[in-house]
Design a protein around this motif. Structure first.
Motif, PDB file in Angstrom:
ATOM      1  N   GLY A   1     -41.315 -24.806 -22.344  1.00  0.00           N
ATOM      2  CA  GLY A   1     -42.708 -25.150 -22.111  1.00  0.00           C
ATOM      3  C   GLY A   1     -43.720 -24.235 -22.773  1.00  0.00           C
ATOM      4  O   GLY A   1     -44.902 -24.306 -22.467  1.00  0.00           O
ATOM      5  N   THR A   2     -43.267 -23.397 -23.711  1.00  0.00           N
ATOM      6  CA  THR A   2     -44.179 -22.447 -24.352  1.00  0.00           C
ATOM      7  C   THR A   2     -44.532 -22.835 -25.782  1.00  0.00           C
ATOM      8  O   THR A   2     -45.271 -22.112 -26.452  1.00  0.00           O
ATOM      9  N   ALA A   3     -44.024 -23.970 -26.273  1.00  0.00           N
ATOM     10  CA  ALA A   3     -44.354 -24.412 -27.632  1.00  0.00           C
ATOM     11  C   ALA A   3     -45.832 -24.776 -27.701  1.00  0.00           C
ATOM     12  O   ALA A   3     -46.347 -25.485 -26.830  1.00  0.00           O
ATOM     13  N   PRO A   4     -46.544 -24.320 -28.729  1.00  0.00           N
ATOM     14  CA  PRO A   4     -47.978 -24.619 -28.821  1.00  0.00           C
ATOM     15  C   PRO A   4     -48.228 -26.057 -29.262  1.00  0.00           C
ATOM     16  O   PRO A   4     -47.422 -26.648 -29.993  1.00  0.00           O
ATOM     17  N   ASP A   5     -49.329 -26.612 -28.815  1.00  0.00           N
ATOM     18  CA  ASP A   5     -49.728 -27.936 -29.283  1.00  0.00           C
ATOM     19  C   ASP A   5     -49.922 -27.897 -30.796  1.00  0.00           C
ATOM     20  O   ASP A   5     -50.520 -26.970 -31.329  1.00  0.00           O
ATOM     21  N   GLY A   6     -49.408 -28.921 -31.464  1.00  0.00           N
ATOM     22  CA  GLY A   6     -49.614 -29.011 -32.902  1.00  0.00           C
ATOM     23  C   GLY A   6     -48.499 -28.448 -33.744  1.00  0.00           C
ATOM     24  O   GLY A   6     -48.543 -28.565 -34.973  1.00  0.00           O
ATOM     25  N   CYS A   7     -47.467 -27.852 -33.120  1.00  0.00           N
ATOM     26  CA  CYS A   7     -46.379 -27.281 -33.917  1.00  0.00           C
ATOM     27  C   CYS A   7     -45.363 -28.345 -34.332  1.00  0.00           C
ATOM     28  O   CYS A   7     -44.513 -28.089 -35.191  1.00  0.00           O
ATOM     29  N   GLY A   8     -45.426 -29.514 -33.701  1.00  0.00           N
ATOM     30  CA  GLY A   8     -44.498 -30.591 -34.047  1.00  0.00           C
ATOM     31  C   GLY A   8     -43.353 -30.757 -33.083  1.00  0.00           C
ATOM     32  O   GLY A   8     -42.631 -31.743 -33.145  1.00  0.00           O
ATOM     33  N   LEU A   9     -43.169 -29.802 -32.178  1.00  0.00           N
ATOM     34  CA  LEU A   9     -42.103 -29.878 -31.173  1.00  0.00           C
ATOM     35  C   LEU A   9     -42.720 -29.931 -29.786  1.00  0.00           C
ATOM     36  O   LEU A   9     -43.573 -29.101 -29.451  1.00  0.00           O
ATOM     37  N   SER A  10     -42.261 -30.860 -28.974  1.00  0.00           N
ATOM     38  CA  SER A  10     -42.738 -30.919 -27.598  1.00  0.00           C
ATOM     39  C   SER A  10     -41.866 -30.066 -26.680  1.00  0.00           C
ATOM     40  O   SER A  10     -42.252 -29.763 -25.548  1.00  0.00           O
ATOM     41  N   GLY A  11     -40.708 -29.688 -27.148  1.00  0.00           N
ATOM     42  CA  GLY A  11     -39.806 -28.848 -26.375  1.00  0.00           C
ATOM     43  C   GLY A  11     -38.666 -28.363 -27.227  1.00  0.00           C
ATOM     44  O   GLY A  11     -38.310 -28.986 -28.229  1.00  0.00           O
ATOM     45  N   GLY A  12     -38.092 -27.221 -26.863  1.00  0.00           N
ATOM     46  CA  GLY A  12     -37.006 -26.638 -27.630  1.00  0.00           C
ATOM     47  C   GLY A  12     -37.524 -25.699 -28.702  1.00  0.00           C
ATOM     48  O   GLY A  12     -38.733 -25.503 -28.869  1.00  0.00           O
ATOM     49  N   ARG A  13     -36.604 -25.126 -29.427  1.00  0.00           N
ATOM     50  CA  ARG A  13     -36.945 -24.136 -30.444  1.00  0.00           C
ATOM     51  C   ARG A  13     -36.098 -24.374 -31.688  1.00  0.00           C
ATOM     52  O   ARG A  13     -34.884 -24.579 -31.596  1.00  0.00           O
ATOM     53  N   ILE A  14     -36.759 -24.336 -32.843  1.00  0.00           N
ATOM     54  CA  ILE A  14     -36.066 -24.351 -34.131  1.00  0.00           C
ATOM     55  C   ILE A  14     -36.107 -22.954 -34.712  1.00  0.00           C
ATOM     56  O   ILE A  14     -37.143 -22.293 -34.714  1.00  0.00           O
ATOM     57  N   ASN A  15     -34.970 -22.504 -35.201  1.00  0.00           N
ATOM     58  CA  ASN A  15     -34.894 -21.222 -35.902  1.00  0.00           C
ATOM     59  C   ASN A  15     -34.196 -21.453 -37.244  1.00  0.00           C
ATOM     60  O   ASN A  15     -33.096 -22.003 -37.300  1.00  0.00           O
ATOM     61  N   ILE A  16     -34.874 -21.059 -38.310  1.00  0.00           N
ATOM     62  CA  ILE A  16     -34.308 -21.146 -39.658  1.00  0.00           C
ATOM     63  C   ILE A  16     -33.966 -19.747 -40.115  1.00  0.00           C
ATOM     64  O   ILE A  16     -34.819 -18.862 -40.117  1.00  0.00           O
TER      65      ILE A  16
ATOM     66  N   VAL B   1     -31.977 -11.090 -44.498  1.00  0.00           N
ATOM     67  CA  VAL B   1     -32.025 -12.373 -43.814  1.00  0.00           C
ATOM     68  C   VAL B   1     -33.477 -12.636 -43.422  1.00  0.00           C
ATOM     69  O   VAL B   1     -34.152 -11.761 -42.884  1.00  0.00           O
ATOM     70  N   VAL B   2     -33.959 -13.835 -43.711  1.00  0.00           N
ATOM     71  CA  VAL B   2     -35.317 -14.245 -43.355  1.00  0.00           C
ATOM     72  C   VAL B   2     -35.218 -15.278 -42.236  1.00  0.00           C
ATOM     73  O   VAL B   2     -34.527 -16.288 -42.369  1.00  0.00           O
ATOM     74  N   SER B   3     -35.914 -15.015 -41.134  1.00  0.00           N
ATOM     75  CA  SER B   3     -35.824 -15.869 -39.954  1.00  0.00           C
ATOM     76  C   SER B   3     -37.206 -16.394 -39.575  1.00  0.00           C
ATOM     77  O   SER B   3     -38.166 -15.624 -39.472  1.00  0.00           O
ATOM     78  N   LEU B   4     -37.303 -17.714 -39.347  1.00  0.00           N
ATOM     79  CA  LEU B   4     -38.552 -18.357 -38.950  1.00  0.00           C
ATOM     80  C   LEU B   4     -38.356 -19.059 -37.615  1.00  0.00           C
ATOM     81  O   LEU B   4     -37.317 -19.686 -37.384  1.00  0.00           O
ATOM     82  N   SER B   5     -39.367 -18.983 -36.746  1.00  0.00           N
ATOM     83  CA  SER B   5     -39.297 -19.594 -35.419  1.00  0.00           C
ATOM     84  C   SER B   5     -40.376 -20.659 -35.267  1.00  0.00           C
ATOM     85  O   SER B   5     -41.527 -20.436 -35.652  1.00  0.00           O
ATOM     86  N   ILE B   6     -39.991 -21.800 -34.684  1.00  0.00           N
ATOM     87  CA  ILE B   6     -40.941 -22.877 -34.399  1.00  0.00           C
ATOM     88  C   ILE B   6     -40.599 -23.458 -33.027  1.00  0.00           C
ATOM     89  O   ILE B   6     -39.434 -23.721 -32.731  1.00  0.00           O
ATOM     90  N   GLY B   7     -41.634 -23.656 -32.199  1.00  0.00           N
ATOM     91  CA  GLY B   7     -41.426 -24.266 -30.892  1.00  0.00           C
ATOM     92  C   GLY B   7     -41.523 -23.259 -29.770  1.00  0.00           C
ATOM     93  O   GLY B   7     -42.381 -22.374 -29.779  1.00  0.00           O
ATOM     94  N   ASP B   8     -40.634 -23.392 -28.794  1.00  0.00           N
ATOM     95  CA  ASP B   8     -40.687 -22.525 -27.622  1.00  0.00           C
ATOM     96  C   ASP B   8     -40.453 -21.056 -27.979  1.00  0.00           C
ATOM     97  O   ASP B   8     -39.681 -20.731 -28.884  1.00  0.00           O
TER      98      ASP B   8
END
Length: 236
Positions: free
Chosen positions: A213-228, A160-167
């Motif tokens: 509130g931990t998502a970095p500027d420029g990742c595309g998300l202002s809040g929340g977390r995406i996991n693929i 399983v390959v998991s990617l995290s984006i956002g918080d």
């Protein structure tokens, strides 16, 4: 920018990847910090917004006991519902799910290569043939969590390959026998890659906490977390 430009065949980890490099959490389970660039993260977030509009929209799955999950999911390739895969979203609107994109297959193979570099060489031999055909794209809003579970609805034991984006989140990675200890808590940040296969393929894992509130500027998300999470279903 096109997918070929962002995810070329010669894709390598960006220069600002953590100096710790790939880190083996358990045999077959590898954490690669900062694997996706901010530009790649932003592009994926834009795709997520498109996927969420349907034909099968973002939804919170209902467990057999009637409880709705706090995480909302949109699926690619195959539709997951507890605890099976179908081509049509029979628990939502009956429509077929979106196809699994070719660029994500390519990304999954590069992910196995990255995880095998200096961490678990056994994953390297799998990368060339790795062909995921389903992805669960989960969105964690404030307060969302995921209980300890195994990814065992697939007929294949491919990684399983998991990617995290956002918080940032606390990712609890356990053992194959029980939901309880021993487990290791790993902080997954935006752009991180986590791969688990081999002896760890059916390890229990979960997300007890997302850190707002931990998502970095420029990742595309202002809040929340995406996991693929990309999977090989083994289904025809």
């Amino acid at each position: 920018m096109s997918e070929d430009a962002l995810f070329p065949r010669e894709l390598v980890a960006p220069a600002d990847v953590s100096p710790s490099g790939p880190r083996e959490i358990a045999p077959g389970a590898v954490h690669v910090p900062g694997w996706l660039t901010l530009e790649q993260q932003q592009w994926i977030v834009a795709r997520f917004e498109e996927w969420s509009q349907g034909p099968v929209p973002l939804r919170a799955a209902t467990l057999p006991g009637g409880r709705r999950m706090s995480v909302r999911t949109v699926c690619l390739g195959w539709h997951w519902q507890p605890y099976r895969y179908t081509r049509e979203a029979t628990d939502v609107n009956g429509l077929p799910v979106l196809d699994f994109p070719d660029w994500m297959v390519r990304l999954g193979r590069k992910a196995l290569e990255a995880a095998s570099s200096g961490a678990d060489p056994s994953l390297s031999g799998l990368s060339a043939k790795y062909t995921p055909d389903a992805a669960l794209v989960n969105f964690y809003s404030d307060g969302a969590a995921m209980g300890m579970h195994q990814d065992k609805d697939e007929l294949s034991d491919a990684p399983v390959v998991s990617l995290s984006i956002g918080d940032e989140c606390v990712f609890r990675f356990g053992n194959t026998l029980t939901r309880t200890k021993p487990y290791t808590d790993v902080h997954l940040r935006s752009g991180d890659l986590f791969v688990f296969g081999g002896p760890s393929r059916f390890a229990y894992h979960g997300i007890p906490k997302v850190l707002p509130g931990t998502a970095p500027d420029g990742c595309g998300l202002s809040g929340g977390r995406i996991n693929i999470t990309m999977r090989v279903t083994g289904l025809s």
